[in-house]
Design a protein around this motif. Structure first.
Motif, PDB file in Angstrom:
ATOM      1  N   HIS A 128       0.862  -1.189   0.000  1.00 38.29           N
ATOM      2  CA  HIS A 128       0.000   0.000   0.000  1.00 38.29           C
ATOM      3  C   HIS A 128       0.902   1.243   0.000  1.00 38.29           C
ATOM      4  CE1 HIS A 128       0.660   0.641   4.319  1.00 38.29           C
ATOM      5  NE2 HIS A 128       0.606  -0.664   4.391  1.00 38.29           N
ATOM      6  N   ALA A 129       0.525   2.235  -0.832  1.00 39.26           N
ATOM      7  CA  ALA A 129       1.421   3.381  -1.075  1.00 39.26           C
ATOM      8  C   ALA A 129       0.928   4.662  -0.424  1.00 39.26           C
ATOM      9  CB  ALA A 129       1.580   3.581  -2.580  1.00 39.26           C
ATOM     10  N   ASP A 130      -0.101   4.545   0.460  1.00 41.34           N
ATOM     11  CA  ASP A 130      -0.706   5.781   0.984  1.00 41.34           C
ATOM     12  C   ASP A 130       0.151   6.484   2.027  1.00 41.34           C
ATOM     13  OD1 ASP A 130      -1.293   3.582   2.595  1.00 41.34           O
ATOM     14  OD2 ASP A 130      -3.283   4.264   3.134  1.00 41.34           O
ATOM     15  N   ASN A 131       1.218   5.869   2.532  1.00 40.96           N
ATOM     16  CA  ASN A 131       2.186   6.586   3.378  1.00 40.96           C
ATOM     17  C   ASN A 131       3.391   7.054   2.560  1.00 40.96           C
ATOM     18  OD1 ASN A 131       1.148   4.403   5.795  1.00 40.96           O
ATOM     19  ND2 ASN A 131       1.386   6.544   6.383  1.00 40.96           N
ATOM     20  N   VAL A 132       3.900   6.196   1.675  1.00 38.63           N
ATOM     21  CA  VAL A 132       5.109   6.610   0.928  1.00 38.63           C
ATOM     22  C   VAL A 132       4.805   7.763  -0.031  1.00 38.63           C
ATOM     23  CG1 VAL A 132       6.383   4.442   1.143  1.00 38.63           C
ATOM     24  CG2 VAL A 132       4.880   4.760  -0.820  1.00 38.63           C
ATOM     25  N   ALA A 133       3.593   7.813  -0.585  1.00 37.04           N
ATOM     26  CA  ALA A 133       3.276   8.883  -1.545  1.00 37.04           C
ATOM     27  C   ALA A 133       3.386  10.278  -0.910  1.00 37.04           C
ATOM     28  CB  ALA A 133       1.905   8.663  -2.181  1.00 37.04           C
ATOM     29  N   PRO A 134       2.718  10.538   0.231  1.00 41.39           N
ATOM     30  CA  PRO A 134       2.890  11.879   0.814  1.00 41.39           C
ATOM     31  C   PRO A 134       4.299  12.128   1.339  1.00 41.39           C
ATOM     32  CG  PRO A 134       1.479  10.508   2.225  1.00 41.39           C
ATOM     33  CD  PRO A 134       1.684   9.754   0.951  1.00 41.39           C
ATOM     34  N   SER A 135       4.993  11.089   1.798  1.00 41.66           N
ATOM     35  CA  SER A 135       6.357  11.323   2.278  1.00 41.66           C
ATOM     36  C   SER A 135       7.254  11.733   1.108  1.00 41.66           C
ATOM     37  CB  SER A 135       6.902  10.062   2.979  1.00 41.66           C
ATOM     38  OG  SER A 135       8.071  10.374   3.705  1.00 41.66           O
ATOM     39  N   LEU A 136       6.968  11.221  -0.079  1.00 44.29           N
ATOM     40  CA  LEU A 136       7.754  11.595  -1.259  1.00 44.29           C
ATOM     41  C   LEU A 136       7.317  12.931  -1.858  1.00 44.29           C
ATOM     42  CD1 LEU A 136       7.888   8.095  -2.988  1.00 44.29           C
ATOM     43  CD2 LEU A 136       9.897   9.467  -2.390  1.00 44.29           C
ATOM     44  N   LEU A 137       6.000  13.145  -1.905  1.00 44.06           N
ATOM     45  CA  LEU A 137       5.467  14.280  -2.690  1.00 44.06           C
ATOM     46  C   LEU A 137       5.040  15.465  -1.836  1.00 44.06           C
ATOM     47  CD1 LEU A 137       3.246  12.104  -5.045  1.00 44.06           C
ATOM     48  CD2 LEU A 137       5.395  13.186  -5.658  1.00 44.06           C
ATOM     49  N   GLY A 138       4.809  15.236  -0.536  1.00 41.09           N
ATOM     50  CA  GLY A 138       4.322  16.307   0.329  1.00 41.09           C
ATOM     51  C   GLY A 138       2.833  16.556   0.140  1.00 41.09           C
ATOM     52  N   GLY A 139       2.253  17.383   1.027  1.00 43.73           N
ATOM     53  CA  GLY A 139       0.849  17.765   0.906  1.00 43.73           C
ATOM     54  C   GLY A 139      -0.112  16.610   1.145  1.00 43.73           C
ATOM     55  N   PHE A 140      -1.226  16.663   0.433  1.00 45.68           N
ATOM     56  CA  PHE A 140      -2.293  15.639   0.510  1.00 45.68           C
ATOM     57  C   PHE A 140      -2.201  14.789  -0.741  1.00 45.68           C
ATOM     58  CE2 PHE A 140      -6.852  14.977  -0.925  1.00 45.68           C
ATOM     59  CZ  PHE A 140      -7.137  13.922  -0.070  1.00 45.68           C
ATOM     60  N   THR A 141      -2.220  13.482  -0.593  1.00 44.01           N
ATOM     61  CA  THR A 141      -2.115  12.618  -1.776  1.00 44.01           C
ATOM     62  C   THR A 141      -3.278  11.628  -1.836  1.00 44.01           C
ATOM     63  OG1 THR A 141      -0.662  11.123  -0.571  1.00 44.01           O
ATOM     64  CG2 THR A 141       0.408  12.742  -1.983  1.00 44.01           C
ATOM     65  N   ILE A 142      -3.624  11.304  -3.084  1.00 42.10           N
ATOM     66  CA  ILE A 142      -4.669  10.325  -3.374  1.00 42.10           C
ATOM     67  C   ILE A 142      -4.005   9.248  -4.227  1.00 42.10           C
ATOM     68  CG2 ILE A 142      -6.857   9.967  -4.582  1.00 42.10           C
ATOM     69  CD1 ILE A 142      -7.393  12.996  -4.218  1.00 42.10           C
ATOM     70  N   VAL A 143      -3.975   8.022  -3.708  1.00 40.68           N
ATOM     71  CA  VAL A 143      -3.304   6.931  -4.413  1.00 40.68           C
ATOM     72  C   VAL A 143      -4.355   5.943  -4.903  1.00 40.68           C
ATOM     73  CG1 VAL A 143      -1.732   4.988  -4.124  1.00 40.68           C
ATOM     74  CG2 VAL A 143      -1.252   7.126  -2.960  1.00 40.68           C
ATOM     75  N   THR A 144      -4.331   5.605  -6.191  1.00 40.83           N
ATOM     76  CA  THR A 144      -5.178   4.516  -6.697  1.00 40.83           C
ATOM     77  C   THR A 144      -4.246   3.454  -7.286  1.00 40.83           C
ATOM     78  OG1 THR A 144      -5.381   5.421  -8.920  1.00 40.83           O
ATOM     79  CG2 THR A 144      -6.995   6.173  -7.298  1.00 40.83           C
ATOM     80  N   ASP A 145      -4.824   2.387  -7.867  1.00 39.75           N
ATOM     81  CA  ASP A 145      -3.971   1.313  -8.393  1.00 39.75           C
ATOM     82  C   ASP A 145      -3.007   1.828  -9.446  1.00 39.75           C
ATOM     83  OD1 ASP A 145      -4.953  -0.553  -6.764  1.00 39.75           O
ATOM     84  OD2 ASP A 145      -6.325  -1.480  -8.219  1.00 39.75           O
ATOM     85  N   ASP A 146      -3.417   2.836 -10.213  1.00 43.53           N
ATOM     86  CA  ASP A 146      -2.551   3.266 -11.320  1.00 43.53           C
ATOM     87  C   ASP A 146      -2.308   4.773 -11.373  1.00 43.53           C
ATOM     88  OD1 ASP A 146      -5.030   4.032 -12.007  1.00 43.53           O
ATOM     89  OD2 ASP A 146      -5.195   2.813 -13.828  1.00 43.53           O
ATOM     90  N   SER A 147      -2.539   5.475 -10.247  1.00 43.80           N
ATOM     91  CA  SER A 147      -2.268   6.918 -10.278  1.00 43.80           C
ATOM     92  C   SER A 147      -1.977   7.470  -8.876  1.00 43.80           C
ATOM     93  CB  SER A 147      -3.473   7.672 -10.864  1.00 43.80           C
ATOM     94  OG  SER A 147      -4.537   7.675  -9.929  1.00 43.80           O
ATOM     95  N   VAL A 148      -1.276   8.605  -8.890  1.00 42.49           N
ATOM     96  CA  VAL A 148      -1.066   9.352  -7.645  1.00 42.49           C
ATOM     97  C   VAL A 148      -1.389  10.811  -7.948  1.00 42.49           C
ATOM     98  CG1 VAL A 148       0.564  10.031  -5.842  1.00 42.49           C
ATOM     99  CG2 VAL A 148       0.857   7.850  -7.007  1.00 42.49           C
ATOM    100  N   THR A 149      -2.273  11.405  -7.159  1.00 41.35           N
ATOM    101  CA  THR A 149      -2.625  12.813  -7.329  1.00 41.35           C
ATOM    102  C   THR A 149      -2.201  13.551  -6.069  1.00 41.35           C
ATOM    103  OG1 THR A 149      -4.533  12.100  -8.603  1.00 41.35           O
ATOM    104  CG2 THR A 149      -4.538  14.389  -7.873  1.00 41.35           C
ATOM    105  N   GLN A 150      -1.588  14.729  -6.259  1.00 43.15           N
ATOM    106  CA  GLN A 150      -1.062  15.462  -5.101  1.00 43.15           C
ATOM    107  C   GLN A 150      -1.625  16.862  -5.068  1.00 43.15           C
ATOM    108  OE1 GLN A 150       0.987  18.236  -4.941  1.00 43.15           O
ATOM    109  NE2 GLN A 150       1.990  18.086  -2.957  1.00 43.15           N
ATOM    110  N   VAL A 151      -1.944  17.363  -3.865  1.00 43.02           N
ATOM    111  CA  VAL A 151      -2.425  18.730  -3.676  1.00 43.02           C
ATOM    112  C   VAL A 151      -1.605  19.364  -2.554  1.00 43.02           C
ATOM    113  CG1 VAL A 151      -4.397  20.117  -2.909  1.00 43.02           C
ATOM    114  CG2 VAL A 151      -4.791  18.123  -4.335  1.00 43.02           C
ATOM    115  N   ASP A 152      -1.055  20.544  -2.799  1.00 41.89           N
ATOM    116  CA  ASP A 152      -0.367  21.260  -1.718  1.00 41.89           C
ATOM    117  C   ASP A 152      -1.404  21.841  -0.774  1.00 41.89           C
ATOM    118  OD1 ASP A 152       2.302  20.892  -2.352  1.00 41.89           O
ATOM    119  OD2 ASP A 152       2.256  22.514  -3.833  1.00 41.89           O
TER     120      ASP A 152
END
Ligand SMILES: Nc1ncnc2c1ncn2[C@@H]1O[C@H](COP(=O)(O)OP(=O)(O)OP(=O)(O)O)[C@@H](O)[C@H]1O
Ligand SMILES: N[C@@H](CCO)C(=O)O
Length: 293
Positions: A128-152
């Motif tokens: 599951h990538a819901d912790n690594v995504a914000p640690s990498l990208l910052g802000g609020f992140t939305i992770v699905t099977d094939d995408s990551v969306t980030q909002v500052d």
């Protein structure tokens, strides 16, 4: 030698199980790397006595393997393990950024998300990538099977960490395999509300959208004192309160003016349940920062 500061994170935010995550301003892990013929790991700092240095058991070992980037990796833990504040993920995200730079792999932060998630598979059984995504990208992140969306965003939060531990693997074991349609409909509505709140930097909307009837009711029982702490934080002005990640950390979203009172109320409520805790008064913050020595 390269150094990366990788932030703690809070995943789920109630209504976004395995999907939502935020980077926290504090605490953070600090990862130092230098090239070596074989990967060697040393761990110091918060809870380091519980973290294996064997590369086959440490999240950063999985990342070094995935990037084919052997190194001497020094981890200084600011994020205590089994906290619900993305401890294993902070190390994995930090190592991914550091080793990508050390070996000039040229991968983007988004491309590093599945690589850092390999470390999560090692410790919790699922990537599951819901912790690594914000640690990498910052802000609020939305992770699905094939995408990551980030909002500052810089929403104020209080993350209260009791001295107890909950393993993510165990906490995943109590999640129900299915849910009534009625609860799914409510949760979708809450998740949508929360997302709009993040885009508007609006703690009231975010707090309203944190309610979840599917996963959180099963997990709160794993955290001694949770119900008191939840209630105390709301009474002190939190706009929303939920289990942080798999727990036992508890996350409150709020207006900045209420942060201090909420932190005190959460600590007192854990104390009333006989549990010591500490509270991080912080904001949703930036992702991993790279420093070249
Ligand atoms: N680099 C690392 N940092 C922290 N924990 C690690 C690391 N490598 C392996 N582990 C192991 O991972 C487990 C902690 O991970 P776990 O996912 O349970 O907690 P967490 O990351 O704090 O929680 P959450 O994912 O709910 O936010 C411990 O058993 C720990 O020994
Ligand atoms: N989404 C994961 C995050 C763990 O931090 C879980 O709640 O199991």
């Amino acid at each position: 030698m390269l150094t990366v500061r990788a932030p703690a994170t809070s995943a789920n935010l109630g209504s976004g199980f395995d999907v939502f995550g935020v980077a926290l301003g504090t605490p953070a892990d600090v990862i130092r790397v230098e090239r070596a013929p074989e990967t060697r790991i040393t761990v110091t700092g918060a809870g380091s006595q519980y973290i294996p240095e064997d590369p086959k058991q440490n999240t950063v070992g999985a990342v070094a393997d995935a990037l084919d980037a052997p190194a001497h990796i020094k981890i200084d833990k600011g994020v205590r393990p089994s906290s619900g504040l993305g401890s294993s993920a902070a190390s994995a995200a930090g190592a991914a950024v550091a080793l990508n730079a050390l070996y000039d792999r040229g991968l983007s932060r988004e491309e590093l998300v599945p690589i850092a998630a390999e470390g999560e598979a090692l410790v919790s059984g699922e990537a599951h990538a819901d912790n690594v995504a914000p640690s990498l990208l910052g802000g609020f992140t939305i992770v699905t099977d094939d995408s990551v969306t980030q909002v500052d965003t810089s929403i104020p939060v209080v993350a209260c960490l009791p001295e107890t531990t909950v393993s993510t693997r165990d906490a995943r074991g109590v999640v129900p395999e299915s849910a009534p349609l009625e609860d799914v409909v409510t949760t979708v509505g809450n998740a949508a509300t929360l997302t709009v709140g993040m885009t508007r930097d609006d703690p009231d909307l975010v707090g309203r959208g944190m309610n979840d009837q599917i996963v959180t009711p099963h997990r709160r029982a794993l955290i001694d004192g949770y119900d008191r702490v939840h209630e105390a934080a709301l009474e002190a002005g939190a706009t929303g309160v939920t289990v942080s990640g798999a727990g036992p950390g508890v996350l409150a979203v709020c207006h900045e003016r209420d942060q201090n009172a909420i932190a005190g109320a959460m600590i007192d409520a854990f104390d009333a349940a006989g549990i010591e805790s500490r509270a991080y008064q912080t904001h949703v913050g930036e992702g991993a920062q790279l420093y070249r020595d």
